[in-house]
Scaffold this active site. Structure first.
Site, PDB file in Angstrom:
ATOM      1  N   GLY A 147       0.841  -1.192   0.000  1.00  0.00           N
ATOM      2  CA  GLY A 147       0.000   0.000   0.000  1.00  0.00           C
ATOM      3  C   GLY A 147       0.869   1.233   0.000  1.00  0.00           C
ATOM      4  O   GLY A 147       2.033   1.187  -0.403  1.00  0.00           O
ATOM      5  N   SER A 154      10.470  -2.834  -6.389  1.00  0.00           N
ATOM      6  CA  SER A 154      10.095  -1.472  -6.019  1.00  0.00           C
ATOM      7  C   SER A 154      11.335  -0.603  -5.822  1.00  0.00           C
ATOM      8  O   SER A 154      12.407  -1.100  -5.453  1.00  0.00           O
ATOM      9  CB  SER A 154       9.287  -1.504  -4.718  1.00  0.00           C
ATOM     10  OG  SER A 154       9.147  -0.209  -4.153  1.00  0.00           O
ATOM     11  N   CYS A 186      11.670   1.117  -3.444  1.00  0.00           N
ATOM     12  CA  CYS A 186      11.923   1.087  -2.002  1.00  0.00           C
ATOM     13  C   CYS A 186      13.182   0.289  -1.657  1.00  0.00           C
ATOM     14  O   CYS A 186      13.628   0.327  -0.508  1.00  0.00           O
ATOM     15  CB  CYS A 186      10.723   0.496  -1.265  1.00  0.00           C
ATOM     16  SG  CYS A 186       9.288   1.585  -1.182  1.00  0.00           S
ATOM     17  N   TYR A 198       9.584  -3.127   3.705  1.00  0.00           N
ATOM     18  CA  TYR A 198       9.052  -3.486   2.381  1.00  0.00           C
ATOM     19  C   TYR A 198      10.187  -3.512   1.353  1.00  0.00           C
ATOM     20  O   TYR A 198      10.261  -4.414   0.514  1.00  0.00           O
ATOM     21  CB  TYR A 198       7.983  -2.478   1.979  1.00  0.00           C
ATOM     22  CG  TYR A 198       7.373  -2.702   0.618  1.00  0.00           C
ATOM     23  CD1 TYR A 198       6.506  -3.761   0.375  1.00  0.00           C
ATOM     24  CD2 TYR A 198       7.636  -1.820  -0.431  1.00  0.00           C
ATOM     25  CE1 TYR A 198       5.924  -3.947  -0.868  1.00  0.00           C
ATOM     26  CE2 TYR A 198       7.064  -2.001  -1.675  1.00  0.00           C
ATOM     27  CZ  TYR A 198       6.204  -3.061  -1.890  1.00  0.00           C
ATOM     28  OH  TYR A 198       5.636  -3.237  -3.129  1.00  0.00           O
ATOM     29  N   LYS A 209      11.601  -6.778  -0.758  1.00  0.00           N
ATOM     30  CA  LYS A 209      11.688  -6.771  -2.220  1.00  0.00           C
ATOM     31  C   LYS A 209      13.111  -7.124  -2.679  1.00  0.00           C
ATOM     32  O   LYS A 209      13.292  -7.859  -3.660  1.00  0.00           O
ATOM     33  CB  LYS A 209      11.292  -5.400  -2.767  1.00  0.00           C
ATOM     34  CG  LYS A 209       9.807  -5.127  -2.764  1.00  0.00           C
ATOM     35  CD  LYS A 209       9.067  -6.021  -3.749  1.00  0.00           C
ATOM     36  CE  LYS A 209       7.616  -5.641  -3.917  1.00  0.00           C
ATOM     37  NZ  LYS A 209       6.888  -6.540  -4.843  1.00  0.00           N
ATOM     38  N   ASN A 237       6.178   5.148  -7.843  1.00  0.00           N
ATOM     39  CA  ASN A 237       4.763   5.353  -7.551  1.00  0.00           C
ATOM     40  C   ASN A 237       3.980   5.408  -8.855  1.00  0.00           C
ATOM     41  O   ASN A 237       4.200   6.296  -9.681  1.00  0.00           O
ATOM     42  CB  ASN A 237       4.569   6.672  -6.798  1.00  0.00           C
ATOM     43  CG  ASN A 237       4.919   6.557  -5.330  1.00  0.00           C
ATOM     44  OD1 ASN A 237       4.204   5.931  -4.573  1.00  0.00           O
ATOM     45  ND2 ASN A 237       6.032   7.160  -4.946  1.00  0.00           N
ATOM     46  N   LYS A 297      -1.900   5.033  -2.783  1.00  0.00           N
ATOM     47  CA  LYS A 297      -0.634   5.721  -2.994  1.00  0.00           C
ATOM     48  C   LYS A 297      -0.850   7.235  -2.956  1.00  0.00           C
ATOM     49  O   LYS A 297      -1.979   7.737  -2.980  1.00  0.00           O
ATOM     50  CB  LYS A 297      -0.029   5.305  -4.338  1.00  0.00           C
ATOM     51  CG  LYS A 297       0.315   3.824  -4.424  1.00  0.00           C
ATOM     52  CD  LYS A 297       1.422   3.476  -3.446  1.00  0.00           C
ATOM     53  CE  LYS A 297       1.926   2.059  -3.639  1.00  0.00           C
ATOM     54  NZ  LYS A 297       2.678   1.894  -4.890  1.00  0.00           N
ATOM     55  N   ALA A 298       0.264   7.979  -2.950  1.00  0.00           N
ATOM     56  CA  ALA A 298       0.213   9.425  -2.764  1.00  0.00           C
ATOM     57  C   ALA A 298      -0.657  10.164  -3.790  1.00  0.00           C
ATOM     58  O   ALA A 298      -1.453  11.028  -3.401  1.00  0.00           O
ATOM     59  CB  ALA A 298       1.635   9.997  -2.770  1.00  0.00           C
TER      60      ALA A 298
END
Length: 232
Positions: A79, A119, A121, A147, A151, A176, A190-191
Protein backbone atom coordinates in the site's frame (compact mmCIF):
# COMPACT_ATOMS: atom_id res chain seq x y z
CA UNK A 1 -0.84 -18.03 -29.02
CA UNK A 2 1.34 -17.29 -26.00
CA UNK A 3 -0.07 -18.04 -22.56
CA UNK A 4 0.62 -15.78 -19.61
CA UNK A 5 -0.01 -16.09 -15.89
CA UNK A 6 -0.51 -12.76 -14.11
CA UNK A 7 -0.34 -12.95 -10.31
CA UNK A 8 -1.98 -10.08 -8.47
CA UNK A 9 -4.45 -9.54 -11.34
CA UNK A 10 -7.13 -8.30 -8.95
CA UNK A 11 -4.97 -5.29 -8.19
CA UNK A 12 -4.05 -2.04 -9.89
CA UNK A 13 -0.86 -2.55 -11.93
CA UNK A 14 -1.44 -6.23 -12.69
CA UNK A 15 -4.99 -5.47 -13.78
CA UNK A 16 -3.63 -3.03 -16.37
CA UNK A 17 -1.05 -5.63 -17.40
CA UNK A 18 -3.81 -8.15 -18.12
CA UNK A 19 -5.46 -5.64 -20.45
CA UNK A 20 -2.14 -4.91 -22.18
CA UNK A 21 -1.38 -8.60 -22.74
CA UNK A 22 -4.86 -9.23 -24.13
CA UNK A 23 -4.39 -6.39 -26.64
CA UNK A 24 -1.13 -8.06 -27.69
CA UNK A 25 -2.92 -11.33 -28.41
CA UNK A 26 -2.05 -13.38 -25.32
CA UNK A 27 -4.24 -15.94 -23.58
CA UNK A 28 -4.17 -14.75 -19.96
CA UNK A 29 -4.90 -16.39 -16.63
CA UNK A 30 -5.29 -13.91 -13.79
CA UNK A 31 -4.84 -14.94 -10.16
CA UNK A 32 -5.36 -13.01 -6.94
CA UNK A 33 -6.74 -13.34 -3.44
CA UNK A 34 -9.62 -11.11 -4.56
CA UNK A 35 -11.31 -10.18 -7.86
CA UNK A 36 -10.77 -6.72 -9.41
CA UNK A 37 -12.51 -3.99 -7.43
CA UNK A 38 -13.50 -1.44 -10.06
CA UNK A 39 -14.26 -3.37 -13.27
CA UNK A 40 -14.59 -6.96 -14.49
CA UNK A 41 -11.33 -8.70 -15.37
CA UNK A 42 -10.39 -9.02 -19.03
CA UNK A 43 -8.45 -12.23 -18.36
CA UNK A 44 -9.54 -15.36 -20.21
CA UNK A 45 -9.51 -17.20 -16.89
CA UNK A 46 -9.47 -15.69 -13.39
CA UNK A 47 -8.91 -17.71 -10.23
CA UNK A 48 -9.22 -16.54 -6.63
CA UNK A 49 -6.24 -18.14 -4.87
CA UNK A 50 -4.12 -17.38 -1.81
CA UNK A 51 -0.58 -17.50 -3.17
CA UNK A 52 0.86 -17.73 0.33
CA UNK A 53 -0.06 -21.41 0.04
CA UNK A 54 2.24 -23.64 -2.07
CA UNK A 55 -0.71 -25.61 -3.42
CA UNK A 56 -2.36 -22.42 -4.66
CA UNK A 57 0.78 -21.51 -6.61
CA UNK A 58 0.81 -24.97 -8.20
CA UNK A 59 -2.85 -24.53 -9.15
CA UNK A 60 -2.16 -21.08 -10.60
CA UNK A 61 0.49 -22.31 -13.03
CA UNK A 62 -1.27 -25.54 -14.03
CA UNK A 63 -3.10 -25.63 -17.38
CA UNK A 64 -4.96 -28.62 -18.79
CA UNK A 65 -3.47 -28.60 -22.29
CA UNK A 66 -0.05 -26.93 -22.12
CA UNK A 67 2.19 -25.01 -19.76
CA UNK A 68 2.34 -21.26 -19.21
CA UNK A 69 4.90 -19.48 -21.40
CA UNK A 70 5.39 -16.41 -19.21
CA UNK A 71 4.65 -15.73 -15.53
CA UNK A 72 4.26 -12.21 -14.15
CA UNK A 73 4.52 -12.07 -10.35
CA UNK A 74 2.98 -8.81 -9.12
CA UNK A 75 0.99 -10.22 -6.18
CA UNK A 76 1.93 -8.53 -2.92
CA UNK A 77 0.66 -7.23 0.39
CA UNK A 78 1.35 -3.55 -0.04
CA UNK A 79 0.00 0.00 0.00
CA UNK A 80 1.10 3.57 0.55
CA UNK A 81 3.89 4.63 2.86
CA UNK A 82 1.61 4.80 5.89
CA UNK A 83 0.54 1.19 5.44
CA UNK A 84 4.08 0.00 4.67
CA UNK A 85 5.35 1.38 7.98
CA UNK A 86 2.38 0.20 10.08
CA UNK A 87 2.19 -3.39 8.80
CA UNK A 88 5.85 -4.41 8.62
CA UNK A 89 5.55 -7.93 10.02
CA UNK A 90 2.53 -8.81 7.88
CA UNK A 91 4.25 -7.50 4.75
CA UNK A 92 7.45 -9.43 5.44
CA UNK A 93 5.63 -12.69 6.12
CA UNK A 94 2.98 -12.53 3.41
CA UNK A 95 5.22 -11.34 0.60
CA UNK A 96 8.06 -13.71 1.44
CA UNK A 97 5.64 -16.65 1.29
CA UNK A 98 4.09 -15.48 -1.99
CA UNK A 99 7.42 -14.87 -3.71
CA UNK A 100 9.16 -18.05 -2.57
CA UNK A 101 6.18 -20.27 -3.35
CA UNK A 102 5.49 -18.71 -6.75
CA UNK A 103 9.04 -18.84 -8.11
CA UNK A 104 9.36 -22.43 -6.88
CA UNK A 105 6.11 -23.42 -8.60
CA UNK A 106 7.17 -21.70 -11.83
CA UNK A 107 10.55 -23.42 -11.78
CA UNK A 108 9.03 -26.86 -11.25
CA UNK A 109 6.59 -26.23 -14.09
CA UNK A 110 9.39 -25.32 -16.50
CA UNK A 111 8.06 -21.82 -17.22
CA UNK A 112 10.57 -20.14 -19.51
CA UNK A 113 10.14 -16.49 -18.59
CA UNK A 114 9.46 -15.07 -15.15
CA UNK A 115 8.86 -11.40 -14.32
CA UNK A 116 9.11 -10.09 -10.76
CA UNK A 117 7.67 -6.74 -9.73
CA UNK A 118 10.08 -5.03 -7.34
CA UNK A 119 10.09 -1.47 -6.02
CA UNK A 120 12.27 1.63 -5.76
CA UNK A 121 11.92 1.09 -2.00
CA UNK A 122 15.00 -1.15 -2.36
CA UNK A 123 17.12 2.01 -2.59
CA UNK A 124 18.38 4.09 0.31
CA UNK A 125 16.58 7.30 1.26
CA UNK A 126 17.74 10.17 -0.94
CA UNK A 127 18.30 13.83 -0.16
CA UNK A 128 16.27 16.52 -2.01
CA UNK A 129 18.12 17.57 -5.16
CA UNK A 130 20.38 14.52 -5.17
CA UNK A 131 21.11 12.97 -8.56
CA UNK A 132 19.09 9.88 -9.48
CA UNK A 133 20.56 6.56 -8.39
CA UNK A 134 21.47 3.86 -10.88
CA UNK A 135 20.15 0.31 -10.60
CA UNK A 136 23.52 -0.91 -9.34
CA UNK A 137 23.39 1.58 -6.46
CA UNK A 138 20.84 -0.56 -4.64
CA UNK A 139 24.03 -1.99 -3.12
CA UNK A 140 25.45 -1.55 -0.51
CA UNK A 141 21.87 -2.15 0.57
CA UNK A 142 20.17 0.25 2.96
CA UNK A 143 16.41 0.41 2.16
CA UNK A 144 14.36 2.92 4.12
CA UNK A 145 11.72 0.37 5.18
CA UNK A 146 11.06 -3.35 5.62
CA UNK A 147 9.05 -3.49 2.38
CA UNK A 148 12.24 -2.51 0.54
CA UNK A 149 14.27 -5.18 2.32
CA UNK A 150 11.65 -7.81 1.44
CA UNK A 151 11.69 -6.77 -2.22
CA UNK A 152 15.48 -6.89 -2.37
CA UNK A 153 15.51 -10.39 -0.89
CA UNK A 154 12.81 -11.52 -3.33
CA UNK A 155 14.89 -10.21 -6.24
CA UNK A 156 17.79 -12.39 -5.15
CA UNK A 157 15.53 -15.42 -4.70
CA UNK A 158 14.15 -15.01 -8.24
CA UNK A 159 17.60 -14.62 -9.76
CA UNK A 160 18.93 -17.65 -7.87
CA UNK A 161 16.05 -19.83 -9.11
CA UNK A 162 16.59 -18.49 -12.60
CA UNK A 163 20.23 -19.57 -12.55
CA UNK A 164 19.43 -23.03 -11.19
CA UNK A 165 16.45 -23.84 -13.40
CA UNK A 166 17.38 -21.97 -16.58
CA UNK A 167 14.51 -19.48 -16.42
CA UNK A 168 14.80 -16.03 -17.98
CA UNK A 169 14.12 -13.82 -14.96
CA UNK A 170 13.30 -10.16 -15.46
CA UNK A 171 12.90 -7.60 -12.66
CA UNK A 172 11.47 -4.07 -12.69
CA UNK A 173 11.62 -1.67 -9.75
CA UNK A 174 8.41 0.33 -9.91
CA UNK A 175 8.07 3.93 -8.78
CA UNK A 176 4.76 5.35 -7.55
CA UNK A 177 2.28 4.40 -10.28
CA UNK A 178 -1.02 6.16 -10.81
CA UNK A 179 -3.95 5.92 -13.17
CA UNK A 180 -7.52 4.66 -13.58
CA UNK A 181 -8.82 2.01 -11.17
CA UNK A 182 -6.20 2.63 -8.51
CA UNK A 183 -7.11 2.33 -4.82
CA UNK A 184 -8.00 5.78 -3.51
CA UNK A 185 -9.21 5.19 0.05
CA UNK A 186 -8.93 2.74 2.96
CA UNK A 187 -5.28 3.25 3.93
CA UNK A 188 -3.54 1.38 1.09
CA UNK A 189 -3.78 4.16 -1.49
CA UNK A 190 -0.63 5.72 -2.99
CA UNK A 191 0.21 9.43 -2.76
CA UNK A 192 -1.38 10.64 -6.05
CA UNK A 193 -4.76 9.07 -5.27
CA UNK A 194 -4.58 10.17 -1.64
CA UNK A 195 -3.81 13.76 -2.62
CA UNK A 196 -6.72 13.84 -5.09
CA UNK A 197 -9.08 12.45 -2.44
CA UNK A 198 -7.92 14.91 0.21
CA UNK A 199 -8.31 17.87 -2.14
CA UNK A 200 -11.82 16.71 -3.07
CA UNK A 201 -12.80 16.22 0.58
CA UNK A 202 -11.17 19.38 2.01
CA UNK A 203 -13.64 22.09 2.93
CA UNK A 204 -11.34 24.85 1.74
CA UNK A 205 -10.45 22.92 -1.43
CA UNK A 206 -6.83 22.26 -0.45
CA UNK A 207 -4.43 20.19 1.59
CA UNK A 208 -0.93 20.88 2.90
CA UNK A 209 2.43 19.22 3.51
CA UNK A 210 5.89 20.46 4.45
CA UNK A 211 6.93 20.95 0.82
CA UNK A 212 10.36 19.30 1.22
CA UNK A 213 9.48 15.72 0.19
CA UNK A 214 10.09 14.83 -3.46
CA UNK A 215 8.60 11.72 -5.08
CA UNK A 216 8.63 10.52 -8.69
CA UNK A 217 5.39 9.27 -10.21
CA UNK A 218 4.73 7.15 -13.30
CA UNK A 219 1.39 6.89 -15.18
CA UNK A 220 0.20 3.36 -15.88
CA UNK A 221 0.73 3.48 -19.70
CA UNK A 222 4.40 4.35 -19.14
CA UNK A 223 4.74 1.61 -16.52
CA UNK A 224 3.23 -0.98 -18.87
CA UNK A 225 5.66 0.04 -21.64
CA UNK A 226 8.63 -0.37 -19.30
CA UNK A 227 7.34 -3.70 -18.03
CA UNK A 228 6.80 -5.18 -21.47
CA UNK A 229 10.19 -3.92 -22.64
CA UNK A 230 11.85 -5.71 -19.72
CA UNK A 231 10.39 -9.11 -20.66
CA UNK A 232 10.92 -8.94 -24.45
Amino acid sequence: MKRALVCGAGGFIAGHLVKRLKREGYWVRGVDIKPPEFSPTTADDFQVLDLREPGACDAARSLASRRVDEAYQLAADMGGMGFIHSAESDILRNNALININMIHAAARAGIGRYFFSSSVCVYRDMEPGEAELTEDEAYPAHPDNEYGWEKLYAERVALAFGRKYGMEVRIARFQNCYGPEGTWTGGREKAPAAICRKVAEARDGGTSRSGVTARPFAPTPMSMTWLRASID
